[in-house]
Design a protein around this motif. Sequence first.
Motif, short mmCIF file in Angstrom:
data_model
loop_
_atom_site.label_atom_id
_atom_site.label_comp_id
_atom_site.label_asym_id
_atom_site.label_seq_id
_atom_site.Cartn_x
_atom_site.Cartn_y
_atom_site.Cartn_z
N ILE A 118 18.64 -16.54 29.30
CA ILE A 118 17.13 -15.49 29.57
C ILE A 118 16.03 -16.81 29.19
CG2 ILE A 118 15.73 -13.77 29.70
CD1 ILE A 118 17.91 -12.20 28.65
N SER A 119 15.79 -17.24 29.96
CA SER A 119 14.52 -17.96 30.50
C SER A 119 13.18 -16.74 29.92
CB SER A 119 14.22 -18.73 31.82
OG SER A 119 13.82 -17.87 32.80
N GLY A 120 12.60 -17.52 29.19
CA GLY A 120 11.00 -16.84 29.29
C GLY A 120 10.32 -16.53 30.55
N ARG A 121 10.57 -17.69 31.48
CA ARG A 121 9.90 -17.00 32.95
C ARG A 121 10.47 -15.59 32.79
NH1 ARG A 121 7.20 -20.59 36.85
NH2 ARG A 121 7.81 -22.11 35.54
N PHE A 122 11.65 -16.08 32.93
CA PHE A 122 12.39 -14.49 33.16
C PHE A 122 11.59 -13.00 32.79
CE2 PHE A 122 16.06 -11.61 34.38
CZ PHE A 122 16.19 -11.55 35.57
N ALA A 123 11.80 -13.23 31.32
CA ALA A 123 11.66 -12.93 30.79
C ALA A 123 10.11 -11.89 31.10
CB ALA A 123 11.36 -12.53 29.14
N LEU A 124 9.39 -12.58 31.35
CA LEU A 124 7.83 -12.52 31.48
C LEU A 124 8.01 -11.70 33.34
CD1 LEU A 124 4.85 -11.60 31.73
CD2 LEU A 124 4.71 -14.23 32.46
N GLY A 125 8.35 -12.14 34.30
CA GLY A 125 8.59 -12.01 35.46
C GLY A 125 8.90 -9.83 35.19
N SER A 250 15.80 -9.91 47.54
CA SER A 250 15.42 -8.91 46.80
C SER A 250 13.80 -8.31 46.79
CB SER A 250 15.88 -8.96 45.41
OG SER A 250 15.38 -10.04 44.32
N VAL A 251 12.90 -9.81 46.89
CA VAL A 251 11.47 -9.41 47.12
C VAL A 251 11.14 -9.12 47.83
CG1 VAL A 251 9.13 -10.80 47.13
CG2 VAL A 251 11.09 -11.23 45.70
N LEU A 252 11.81 -9.00 49.45
CA LEU A 252 11.47 -9.27 51.18
C LEU A 252 11.69 -7.42 51.16
CD1 LEU A 252 11.72 -13.03 53.12
CD2 LEU A 252 9.91 -11.83 51.69
N LEU A 279 3.07 -4.81 40.55
CA LEU A 279 3.62 -5.35 39.70
C LEU A 279 5.16 -5.55 40.50
CD1 LEU A 279 2.29 -6.13 36.93
CD2 LEU A 279 2.63 -3.40 36.42
N ALA A 280 5.86 -4.60 40.54
CA ALA A 280 7.01 -5.08 40.62
C ALA A 280 7.01 -5.74 41.43
CB ALA A 280 7.88 -3.44 41.28
N LEU A 281 6.92 -6.17 42.23
CA LEU A 281 7.30 -7.48 43.25
C LEU A 281 6.61 -8.96 42.89
CD1 LEU A 281 6.06 -5.77 47.01
CD2 LEU A 281 8.40 -6.26 45.65
N THR A 282 5.13 -9.42 41.58
CA THR A 282 4.70 -9.88 41.66
C THR A 282 5.71 -10.53 40.06
OG1 THR A 282 2.43 -9.56 41.36
CG2 THR A 282 3.28 -11.08 39.68
N GLY A 283 6.28 -9.26 39.60
CA GLY A 283 7.42 -9.46 38.72
C GLY A 283 8.35 -10.33 38.97
#
Length: 298
Positions: A118-125, A250-252, A279-283
Motif C-alpha cells: 500500500i503506497s503512502g499516496r493511496f493511504a492518504l487518499g 469509481s470517481v465518476l 472530500l470523498a471524491l478528492t480522496g
Amino acid sequence: MNPRTILQFAAVTLIWGTTWIVIKFQLGTVNPSWSVSYRFLTGGLALLAWCALKGQPLTVPRRSLPFLFIFGLFQFVMNFNFVYRSELYIPSGIPAVAFALLMVPNAILAWAFLGRRISGRFALGAVLGILGVGLLFAQQLSLPGDRADTVLGLSLVVAGILSASIANVMQASPRALTFPALAGLGWAMLMGAGVNALLALAISGAPQFDPAPGYWLGFLYLGIFASAIAFALYFDLIRQMGPAEAAWTSVLIPILAMAISTVLEGFRWTPLAASGAALALTGMVVALRQPSRPAAGA
C-alpha cells in the motif's frame, strides 16, 4: 485513449452510475432476495451468451466450482442483499459514494492475504475518502426521521462493501487465474441466483413478481447491462488501460449517482453533505492518481 476505449469507459460509468436508482425502484412488493435472484439469473445467462457469441469458453474446470461458489456467495448473495435492503432506509446516492471506497478494504485485504504493498499516496487518499463518507453518514443521521432505520441502512452498506471486498480479493488471487474469467463470472452469477432463490423461499415463500413495467424492465437492465455487459466491458478496459486507470470510473460513478438521487429522490445538499462528497471524491482522486513519470532522458 482511443475512441473504443472512451466509449467503453463512458458506458461503464453511465451503466454503473444509474444502477443505484434502478435498485431503488426494484423495492416494493417483491422481496429483495427474489429481485437479486432474478437479476443474476438474467446476468449469468446473458454473460454465458456473450461468451458463446465471442467464441470464448463456456465451461470451467470442475475443481474451480467450490471457489466460484464461495465467490458468488460473497459477491452476488451477501453483497447485493445488503445493498438492496440498505436502500429501503437511505437515499440511493449514499451507497454509491460509500461503494466508491471499495478500494480501501480491497487494498487492506490484498496486503494481508496477497502481500500487495500500500503506497503512502493511496493511504492518504483512503483517509480523506473515509472522512468524507463519514461526513455523509453524519449528515444522514442528522436528518429528521427514525434514526434506528438510518443506522440500519448505513450498517447494511458497510456490510455490503466488506462482502464485495472479499469477493474482489478472491478475484485477484492466483486461484482466479485457473479458469476463464467471463465464464467463471457467469457461473458464479448463476450459483448466486440459486442461493438467492433458496434464501427468498425461506424468507418470503413462493416466488414473487411485479408485472409493472418499471419492475421487470429494471431487473432486465440490472441483469443484462449492469451485470453482464458492464462487467465484460470493465474487464476489457482493465486489459487495455490497466487496473489503476480503469478504476477511475469509481470517481465518476458516485457523481452521477448523487446527481440522480438529487433529482429523483430529493436528496438534501447541506454544507455537511457537500463537504463529505467533495472530500470523498478528492480522496479517491489522490488514491488512484499515479505518480508522474520522469521524461525520457531525465
